[in-house]
Write a protein that holds these residues in place. Structure first.
Motif, PDB file in Angstrom:
ATOM      1  N   ASN A 145       6.859 -32.151  -0.400  1.00 16.44           N
ATOM      2  CA  ASN A 145       5.921 -31.148  -0.878  1.00 16.44           C
ATOM      3  C   ASN A 145       4.587 -31.791  -1.260  1.00 16.44           C
ATOM      4  OD1 ASN A 145       7.930 -28.841  -1.078  1.00 16.44           O
ATOM      5  ND2 ASN A 145       8.896 -30.342  -2.434  1.00 16.44           N
ATOM      6  N   LYS A 146       3.521 -31.099  -0.962  1.00 19.96           N
ATOM      7  CA  LYS A 146       2.202 -31.582  -1.374  1.00 19.96           C
ATOM      8  C   LYS A 146       2.091 -31.525  -2.891  1.00 19.96           C
ATOM      9  CE  LYS A 146      -0.127 -29.989   2.837  1.00 19.96           C
ATOM     10  NZ  LYS A 146      -1.178 -29.096   3.390  1.00 19.96           N
ATOM     11  N   PRO A 147       1.312 -32.419  -3.467  1.00 23.39           N
ATOM     12  CA  PRO A 147       1.147 -32.365  -4.924  1.00 23.39           C
ATOM     13  C   PRO A 147       0.375 -31.118  -5.336  1.00 23.39           C
ATOM     14  CG  PRO A 147      -0.401 -33.925  -3.969  1.00 23.39           C
ATOM     15  CD  PRO A 147       0.524 -33.504  -2.848  1.00 23.39           C
ATOM     16  N   LEU A 148       0.602 -30.677  -6.543  1.00 25.87           N
ATOM     17  CA  LEU A 148      -0.095 -29.507  -7.055  1.00 25.87           C
ATOM     18  C   LEU A 148      -1.534 -29.853  -7.441  1.00 25.87           C
ATOM     19  CD1 LEU A 148       0.648 -26.536  -7.651  1.00 25.87           C
ATOM     20  CD2 LEU A 148       1.097 -27.224 -10.004  1.00 25.87           C
ATOM     21  N   LYS A 149      -1.717 -31.079  -7.922  1.00 30.80           N
ATOM     22  CA  LYS A 149      -3.034 -31.500  -8.401  1.00 30.80           C
ATOM     23  C   LYS A 149      -3.198 -32.998  -8.213  1.00 30.80           C
ATOM     24  CE  LYS A 149      -6.755 -29.908 -10.522  1.00 30.80           C
ATOM     25  NZ  LYS A 149      -7.534 -28.771  -9.984  1.00 30.80           N
ATOM     26  N   THR A 150      -4.390 -33.413  -7.799  1.00 36.17           N
ATOM     27  CA  THR A 150      -4.727 -34.828  -7.658  1.00 36.17           C
ATOM     28  C   THR A 150      -5.851 -35.159  -8.626  1.00 36.17           C
ATOM     29  OG1 THR A 150      -4.123 -34.813  -5.316  1.00 36.17           O
ATOM     30  CG2 THR A 150      -5.510 -36.623  -6.076  1.00 36.17           C
ATOM     31  N   VAL A 151      -5.687 -36.260  -9.348  1.00 40.77           N
ATOM     32  CA  VAL A 151      -6.700 -36.698 -10.319  1.00 40.77           C
ATOM     33  C   VAL A 151      -7.066 -38.136  -9.993  1.00 40.77           C
ATOM     34  CG1 VAL A 151      -7.296 -36.943 -12.756  1.00 40.77           C
ATOM     35  CG2 VAL A 151      -5.623 -35.210 -12.055  1.00 40.77           C
TER      36      VAL A 151
END
Length: 627
Positions: free
Chosen positions: A260-266
């Motif tokens: 699954n793709k991440p929900l958020k990238t920081v």
């Protein structure tokens, strides 16, 4: 040439370096590659000021010689002369890299990985002899340093056409504990490079045998293919504007084996007393073992692009352990093995900074990306609740505004701030109900009257919820109040007076029921809490019935720790009217009282003590009513 003793004159120290400091034998390759990278850095630095020095085609080569059981690491860096070999390899724990770094101008951007001068000796974990052939840039002579561990070393003249260093490890024979032959496998070496040295700035090359078709149909030939094993430039070192969302997602999915793709990238960098770059991800799905003791928390740690540690839980608080990602810092104080972090102010400062950034990210998601935040909370919300609860609520102020609960207001997620903002005028408490599901909470006898009064009820669906509420105690000066505990104080003065009068008038039958049920209940009383249901069980303001159930599930209570149960009866229900009529006729009401109590237990989701007796009593009452 005679064998020289190491200048430390301590065989025990060398034995310690090779066998005790490092917990993992495979780390030797990281150390030797890091040293080679340092040598290339030094040559590059000299090339900036000396036109006679070139750093063209700077690289590291690794060769596997299975026939002679040799692993060879070669670089075309600055090289070493006899004095360097004597000082840097003949003296344990003296670092040429550190000395070189001190000589550089403070503004230099050259990163020197090695600082302690002991990493080289980690090779003795896997080798019983090490040969170092080196020629220094600007000099014609070459020298060879040879050692068989604590036996000492010798340095002799040698021949080498070009500057640089070749380290040959004569691997130990396999034994019952270790298969040293694995370091003669190209693909195993490739995996170690990928794990520890993927982001060394210079290409690390290896030769691989491969087959290719020849001009003659149906035949192939074996050729040697030289491959670069490392990525060199890590994604987090690139400018954010040059990285696509797909690149961020691909890196995460490959690094953490997530479909699954991440929900958020920081992705951000911090400059200051302690500088670091962070690449953090908030997953869209919790790993299957996330809420188990098997889950390993923590971020990956790099120093100057060199992998230092996996699962560095020192870098992020437990309540944010859902965050995946890495930290790369040039400023960390590492111990001499480069494996274990020293607990110092730098680590604390980085952790504090990371926690703050994660919190800010979640707050912005909650404010601007509500759907994404709710997706996140459905997966990891329990972790935030545990964080608010543990250590007696020490972190509740950090987390309380990130918490969400489903509620009777459209059965949707609501924050405590949102709940309070729409409280009815004059409402003092935050009402909540504990249950296994929203459907079961809606069937609770206790909830009808609260909803009729127009009060919103939070649904506590996880075991941690009520424990957390008991630690938080209140929000914005409004106390948490369970609809299953104590006096809800919902009645008007007239209703309170009526209830008081009803209980006084019926005190004899209530006492009789209490005597029949004995210690199963603390009290029996008529309730203003009930609307259409005949009976319910609540507890006093101490341990709740739901807490008792949760503790039993966690095996953290004994039979003597129970909620103080109160049986409440609806005075307006036909059941009580029939019970009262039988009592006034001096009939035995024991069977009725026991059935009512067992019904209350079942409604509360508790087991009845004797199901057979309950069934027999029901049959007995039915037969009696039909006569």
């Amino acid at each position: 040439m005679a064998i020289k003793q190491f200048k430390t004159e301590s065989k025990r120290l060398l034995d310690l370096m090779a066998n005790s400091i490092y917990t993992n034998k495979e780390i030797f390759l990281r150390e030797l590659i890091s040293n080679a990278s340092d040598a290339l850095d030094k040559r590059h630095y000299l090339s900036l000021t000396d036109t006679n020095v070139s750093d063209a085609d700077a690289h590291i080569s690794i060769t596997v010689d299975k026939e002679n059981r040799n692993l060879i690491i070669e670089d075309n860096g600055i090289g070493m002369n006899k004095e360097d070999l004597e000082n840097n390899l003949g003296t344990i724990a003296k670092s040429g890299s550190l000395e070189f770094k001190k000589e550089l101008d403070d503004k230099s951007d050259i990163d020197i990985i090695g600082q302690f001068g002991v990493g080289f000796y980690s090779a003795f974990m896997v080798a019983d002899r090490i040969d170092v052939l080196s020629r220094k840039v600007g000099e014609d002579k070459a020298y060879e340093w040879i050692s068989e561990s604590e036996e000492g070393y010798e340095i002799k003249s040698a021949k080498k056409d070009e500057p640089g260093t070749i380290i040959t490890l004569h691997l130990k024979a396999d034994d019952d504990n270790t298969k040293y032959s694995e370091y003669l496998d190209n693909y195993h070496i490739q995996s170690l490079i990928k794990k520890y040295s993927d982001y060394i700035r210079y290409p690390i090359r290896m030769d691989f045998e491969t087959s290719r078709p020849t001009e003659e149909e149906g035949k192939t030939e074996t050729v040697i293919e030289n491959r670069t094993m490392n990525s060199m430039i890590p994604i987090w070192k690139k400018n954010k504007k040059d990285i696509t969302e797909d690149e961020y997602n691909d890196f995460y999915m490959q690094e953490y084996y997530d479909y699954n793709k991440p929900l958020k990238t920081v992705h951000y960098s911090v400059e200051g007393n302690t500088s670091y770059t962070a690449l953090l991800y908030i997953p869209s799905k919790a790993p299957y073992n996330y809420y188990t003791t098997d889950y390993k928390l923590g971020l990956k740690l790099y120093s100057k692009g060199v992998f230092i540690k996996d699962e560095a839980n020192e870098l992020v608080s437990d309540y944010f352990k859902f965050v995946r990602g890495l930290i790369d810092s040039d400023d960390l104080n590492l111990n001499i093995s480069r494996e274990i972090l020293q607990q110092d102010h730098q680590m604390k400062a980085i952790k504090k900074s990371i926690d703050k950034r994660i919190k800010t990210t979640l707050e912005k998601m909650l404010e601007n990306e509500r759907e994404n935040y709710e997706t996140f909370f459905s997966e990891f919300g329990a972790q935030l609740k545990f964080g608010a609860y543990e250590n007696y609520g020490m972190n509740k102020d950090v987390l309380i505004d990130l918490l969400m609960f489903k509620s009777s207001y459209e059965d949707k997620y609501v924050t405590l701030k949102e709940y309070v903002s729409r409280m009815k005028e004059g409402q003092k408490d935050i009402y909540y109900a504990v249950g296994e599901s929203i459907a079961k909470i809606k069937e609770m006898p206790q909830i009808e009257r609260v909803l009729d009064k127009g009060y919103e009820v939070l649904y506590f669906l996880e075991n941690v919820d009520e424990f957390m509420a008991s630690i938080l105690m209140n929000y914005d000066e409004h106390n948490f109040k369970s609809i299953n505990k104590g006096d809800l104080d919902l009645d008007s003065e007239e209703e309170k007076e009526k209830n008081k009068k009803d209980n006084e008038e019926n005190k004899d039958i209530l006492k009789t029921i209490k005597d029949i049920l004995k210690d199963n209940v603390k009290e029996v009383k008529l309730s203003s809490r009930l609307k259409s249901h005949p009976v319910c069980l609540v507890s006093d303001d101490n341990l709740s019935i739901e807490m008792e159930k949760a503790l039993k599930e966690m095996n953290q209570t004994d039979e003597n720790i129970k909620a103080n149960k109160i049986l409440e009866i609806n005075p307006d229900h036909e059941i009580f009217k029939s019970l009262k009529a039988a009592f006034e006729k001096s009939e035995d009401i024991s069977d009725y009282a026991k059935v009512l109590y067992d019904q209350a237990l079942l409604i509360a989701g508790l087991s009845i003590e004797d199901p057979v007796e309950y069934s027999n009593l029901i049959s007995k009452i039915i037969i009696k009513s039909m006569k």
